[in-house]
Design a protein around this motif. Structure first.
Motif, PDB file in Angstrom:
ATOM      1  N   MET A 294       0.781  -1.204  -0.096  1.00 32.12           N
ATOM      2  CA  MET A 294      -0.122   0.101   0.184  1.00 32.12           C
ATOM      3  C   MET A 294       0.874   1.744  -0.053  1.00 32.12           C
ATOM      4  N   LEU A 295       2.458   1.029   0.537  1.00 30.09           N
ATOM      5  CA  LEU A 295       2.978   2.656   0.779  1.00 30.09           C
ATOM      6  C   LEU A 295       3.113   3.008  -0.365  1.00 30.09           C
ATOM      7  N   LEU A 296       3.995   1.772  -0.813  1.00 33.99           N
ATOM      8  CA  LEU A 296       4.267   1.714  -2.522  1.00 33.99           C
ATOM      9  C   LEU A 296       4.038   2.743  -3.342  1.00 33.99           C
ATOM     10  N   SER A 297       2.460   2.179  -3.543  1.00 27.77           N
ATOM     11  CA  SER A 297       0.421   3.962  -4.368  1.00 27.77           C
ATOM     12  C   SER A 297       0.093   4.587  -3.816  1.00 27.77           C
ATOM     13  N   TRP A 298       0.656   4.067  -2.432  1.00 26.90           N
ATOM     14  CA  TRP A 298      -0.291   5.381  -1.657  1.00 26.90           C
ATOM     15  C   TRP A 298       0.405   5.578  -0.201  1.00 26.90           C
ATOM     16  N   PRO A 299       1.901   6.367  -0.788  1.00 24.29           N
ATOM     17  CA  PRO A 299       2.375   7.036   0.589  1.00 24.29           C
ATOM     18  C   PRO A 299       1.691   7.555   1.823  1.00 24.29           C
ATOM     19  N   SER A 300       1.136   7.386   1.939  1.00 25.56           N
ATOM     20  CA  SER A 300       0.803   8.044   3.457  1.00 25.56           C
ATOM     21  C   SER A 300       0.944   7.826   4.442  1.00 25.56           C
ATOM     22  N   PRO A 301       0.775   8.752   5.642  1.00 26.14           N
ATOM     23  CA  PRO A 301       1.483   8.774   7.039  1.00 26.14           C
ATOM     24  C   PRO A 301       0.511   7.989   7.996  1.00 26.14           C
ATOM     25  N   ILE A 302      -1.234   7.914   7.915  1.00 32.46           N
ATOM     26  CA  ILE A 302      -1.765   6.866   8.074  1.00 32.46           C
ATOM     27  C   ILE A 302      -1.789   5.606   7.887  1.00 32.46           C
ATOM     28  N   VAL A 303      -1.489   5.410   6.183  1.00 34.82           N
ATOM     29  CA  VAL A 303      -0.504   3.620   5.637  1.00 34.82           C
ATOM     30  C   VAL A 303       0.231   3.324   7.047  1.00 34.82           C
ATOM     31  N   ALA A 304       1.118   4.210   7.101  1.00 39.71           N
ATOM     32  CA  ALA A 304       2.127   3.757   7.646  1.00 39.71           C
ATOM     33  C   ALA A 304       2.436   3.657   9.393  1.00 39.71           C
ATOM     34  N   LEU A 305       1.764   4.465   9.937  1.00 41.07           N
ATOM     35  CA  LEU A 305       1.120   4.575  11.254  1.00 41.07           C
ATOM     36  C   LEU A 305       0.487   2.785  11.481  1.00 41.07           C
ATOM     37  N   ASN A 306      -0.486   2.848  10.736  1.00 42.93           N
ATOM     38  CA  ASN A 306      -0.782   1.189  10.835  1.00 42.93           C
ATOM     39  C   ASN A 306      -0.491  -0.017  10.303  1.00 42.93           C
ATOM     40  N   ARG A 307       0.798   0.375   9.324  1.00 40.80           N
ATOM     41  CA  ARG A 307       2.065  -0.783   9.235  1.00 40.80           C
ATOM     42  C   ARG A 307       2.785  -0.741  10.370  1.00 40.80           C
ATOM     43  N   ALA A 308       3.413   0.495  10.828  1.00 43.27           N
ATOM     44  CA  ALA A 308       4.124   0.166  12.326  1.00 43.27           C
ATOM     45  C   ALA A 308       3.112  -0.596  13.214  1.00 43.27           C
ATOM     46  N   ALA A 309       2.189  -0.399  13.561  1.00 39.41           N
ATOM     47  CA  ALA A 309       0.656  -0.925  14.670  1.00 39.41           C
ATOM     48  C   ALA A 309       0.814  -2.246  14.141  1.00 39.41           C
ATOM     49  N   ALA A 310       0.423  -2.813  13.087  1.00 38.46           N
ATOM     50  CA  ALA A 310       0.636  -3.896  12.305  1.00 38.46           C
ATOM     51  C   ALA A 310       2.205  -4.732  12.966  1.00 38.46           C
ATOM     52  N   HIS A 311       2.982  -4.540  12.167  1.00 41.52           N
ATOM     53  CA  HIS A 311       4.955  -4.771  12.823  1.00 41.52           C
ATOM     54  C   HIS A 311       4.876  -4.992  14.289  1.00 41.52           C
ATOM     55  N   SER A 312       4.164  -4.353  14.606  1.00 45.75           N
ATOM     56  CA  SER A 312       5.104  -4.554  16.229  1.00 45.75           C
ATOM     57  C   SER A 312       3.950  -5.777  16.831  1.00 45.75           C
ATOM     58  N   LEU A 313       2.479  -6.250  15.825  1.00 44.41           N
ATOM     59  CA  LEU A 313       2.028  -7.469  16.621  1.00 44.41           C
ATOM     60  C   LEU A 313       2.815  -8.896  15.667  1.00 44.41           C
ATOM     61  N   VAL A 314       3.647  -8.819  15.110  1.00 42.85           N
ATOM     62  CA  VAL A 314       4.595 -10.064  14.407  1.00 42.85           C
ATOM     63  C   VAL A 314       5.245 -10.380  15.080  1.00 42.85           C
ATOM     64  N   PRO A 315       4.842 -11.912  15.639  1.00 40.61           N
ATOM     65  CA  PRO A 315       5.794 -12.630  16.686  1.00 40.61           C
ATOM     66  C   PRO A 315       7.133 -12.249  17.073  1.00 40.61           C
ATOM     67  N   GLY A 316       7.807 -11.666  18.060  1.00 33.72           N
ATOM     68  CA  GLY A 316       9.194 -11.598  18.117  1.00 33.72           C
ATOM     69  C   GLY A 316       9.549 -10.277  17.563  1.00 33.72           C
ATOM     70  N   ALA A 317       8.738  -9.846  17.612  1.00 27.64           N
ATOM     71  CA  ALA A 317       8.883  -8.303  16.619  1.00 27.64           C
ATOM     72  C   ALA A 317       9.969  -7.590  17.828  1.00 27.64           C
ATOM     73  N   ASP A 318      10.862  -6.855  16.918  1.00 30.27           N
ATOM     74  CA  ASP A 318      11.605  -5.258  17.519  1.00 30.27           C
ATOM     75  C   ASP A 318      11.306  -4.218  18.234  1.00 30.27           C
ATOM     76  N   LEU A 319      10.585  -4.112  19.267  1.00 28.43           N
ATOM     77  CA  LEU A 319       9.404  -2.962  19.828  1.00 28.43           C
ATOM     78  C   LEU A 319      10.415  -1.867  19.644  1.00 28.43           C
ATOM     79  N   ASP A 320      11.584  -2.095  20.069  1.00 31.97           N
ATOM     80  CA  ASP A 320      12.235  -0.527  20.125  1.00 31.97           C
ATOM     81  C   ASP A 320      12.569  -0.166  18.714  1.00 31.97           C
ATOM     82  N   ALA A 321      12.707  -1.089  17.603  1.00 35.20           N
ATOM     83  CA  ALA A 321      12.725  -0.375  16.454  1.00 35.20           C
ATOM     84  C   ALA A 321      11.190  -0.299  16.179  1.00 35.20           C
ATOM     85  N   VAL A 322      10.104  -0.396  16.669  1.00 38.42           N
ATOM     86  CA  VAL A 322       9.094  -0.267  16.185  1.00 38.42           C
ATOM     87  C   VAL A 322       8.406   1.227  17.171  1.00 38.42           C
ATOM     88  N   LEU A 323       9.461   1.095  17.663  1.00 37.58           N
ATOM     89  CA  LEU A 323       8.638   2.742  18.599  1.00 37.58           C
ATOM     90  C   LEU A 323       9.551   3.888  18.049  1.00 37.58           C
TER      91      LEU A 323
END
Length: 386
Positions: A294-323
């Motif tokens: 989505m970010l490739l075709s629609w580089p929106s800050p809200i999409v980036a925020l949703n991506r970061a929130a989803a990334h935080s829920l990936v098992p074993g995610a680096d939460l410091d990097a997400v922050l």
């Protein structure tokens, strides 16, 4: 009412005035008995008031060619496509993109200028200026009140779909005491269905309708019996509407088979959520991949925020990097007044064990939230950290 009256008057301001005056008459007369068809009564009164104004004020006759090409007889009633005509008028390419969206939210949704500003993450003064400029441009340019010809549809489609999605969003989490406004979500679904019928071979209207149906299907489960928010992770999936869910997944699948536009990708994310057996079994890796696309075709800050929130829920995610991702988004002007950014930061900080910082982030989110149910939810999350 407004769309039908505009078709008669060809003047946005006059139609708005007469629509409001019809409600004033209703307040005066309905205490003696509500008519069997309140909507029809209001529309008839608004159109009658408009005709009276047109007959009485000869200067208004000069505005007749502004918004319509085909003549309309005084006895002509509302047409099923009137709301869609008004959407396409507001989304005319002669108007600036930001003005198109603001005007449509104001006229189609009946949102206040303050609500329009909140939906677009802009100041109230900026929203008012955009609406005023758009109305003046429509009058000055003689923009017709009609659904465009087939060859004109493509250039307006994206903004029309964006507006319909914003209409739904405005009702899905409404400003005020109630979490949702069914009038707005219902209007958005109706417009989405009209668009699919108008453009049956286009995948993006199909994708948007699928996305809205899957969201609507979860409606009953997202509010508890005492009116409090229930997050997706805690919802009883047996309460989801199976009929809406099946239609939504089917439409999203059809759209994805034809293309991968931004609405198709959003529908894919919704589909991953609703087809997962449980929250814990959601394929978060795939969700993140959808946001990457989505970010490739629609580089929106809200999409980036949703991506970061989803990334935080990936098992074993680096939460410091997400922050770090979330902190970088704090520099985006569009997110300065967006409550979900500090709310996402608060959640990640709490999971990192940084309770004091999480409390401060929740304070920021609560201050930016206009919905009472969301405020209570965030306050409970904050209280749990003290």
């Amino acid at each position: 009412m407004l769309a039908s009256t505009v078709r008669l008057t060809r003047d946005l301001d006059l139609a708005e005035d007469c629509t409001q005056d019809a409600f004033v008459q209703a307040l005066r007369t309905w205490p003696d008995g509500i008519p069997s068809n309140p909507g029809g009564w209001l529309t008839t009164v608004a159109r009658r008031l408009a005709l009276d104004r047109l007959r009485r004020e000869t200067t208004l006759r000069r505005k007749l060619p502004l918004l319509i090409e085909d003549p309309v007889s005084p006895g002509d009633r509302e047409h099923p496509t009137d709301p869609l005509r008004l959407v396409f008028t507001c989304c005319h390419p002669a108007l600036a993109r930001d003005s198109q969206v603001a005007l449509t939210l104001r006229l189609i949704c009946g949102l206040t200028t303050r609500e329009v500003a909140a939906g677009l993450l802009i100041s109230e003064a900026t929203a008012a200026a955009r609406i005023t400029r758009a109305k003046k441009k429509i009058a000055a340019a003689g923009i017709p009140y009609r659904i465009p010809a087939d060859e004109e549809l493509a250039e307006r489609l994206d903004v029309v779909l964006t507006v319909v999605q914003l209409v739904y969003t405005a009702g899905h989490v409404a400003a005020g005491s109630e979490l949702t406004r069914a009038d707005l979500t219902g209007r958005a679904l109706g417009l989405a269905r009209l668009l699919v019928r108008l453009m049956p071979s286009e995948p993006e209207p199909e994708a948007l309708l699928g996305l809205l149906l899957m969201t609507e299907a979860r409606g009953d489960a997202r509010v508890s019996d005492d009116g409090e928010i229930v997050m997706l992770a805690d919802q009883d999936r047996r309460r989801w509407n199976a009929r809406l869910l099946a239609e939504g997944v089917s439409r999203a699948t059809t759209a994805l088979q034809q293309g991968h536009g931004r609405f198709a990708l959003q529908a894919a994310v919704a589909g991953l959520h609703v087809t997962a057996p449980s929250w814990e079994e959601t394929d978060w890796h795939q969700v993140v991949r959808m946001y990457d696309a989505m970010l490739l075709s629609w580089p929106s800050p809200i999409v980036a925020l949703n991506r970061a929130a989803a990334h935080s829920l990936v098992p074993g995610a680096d939460l410091d990097a997400v922050l770090e991702e979330l902190d970088a988004l704090g520099n985006e002007p569009a997110l300065k007044s967006y409550a979900y950014l500090p709310a996402a930061r608060a959640d990640v900080l709490a999971r990192l064990g940084r309770a004091a910082e999480a409390v401060e982030a929740y304070d920021d989110a609560i201050a930016l939230t206009a919905n009472a149910a969301e405020q209570r939810f965030l306050s409970r999350r904050r209280g749990a950290l003290l």
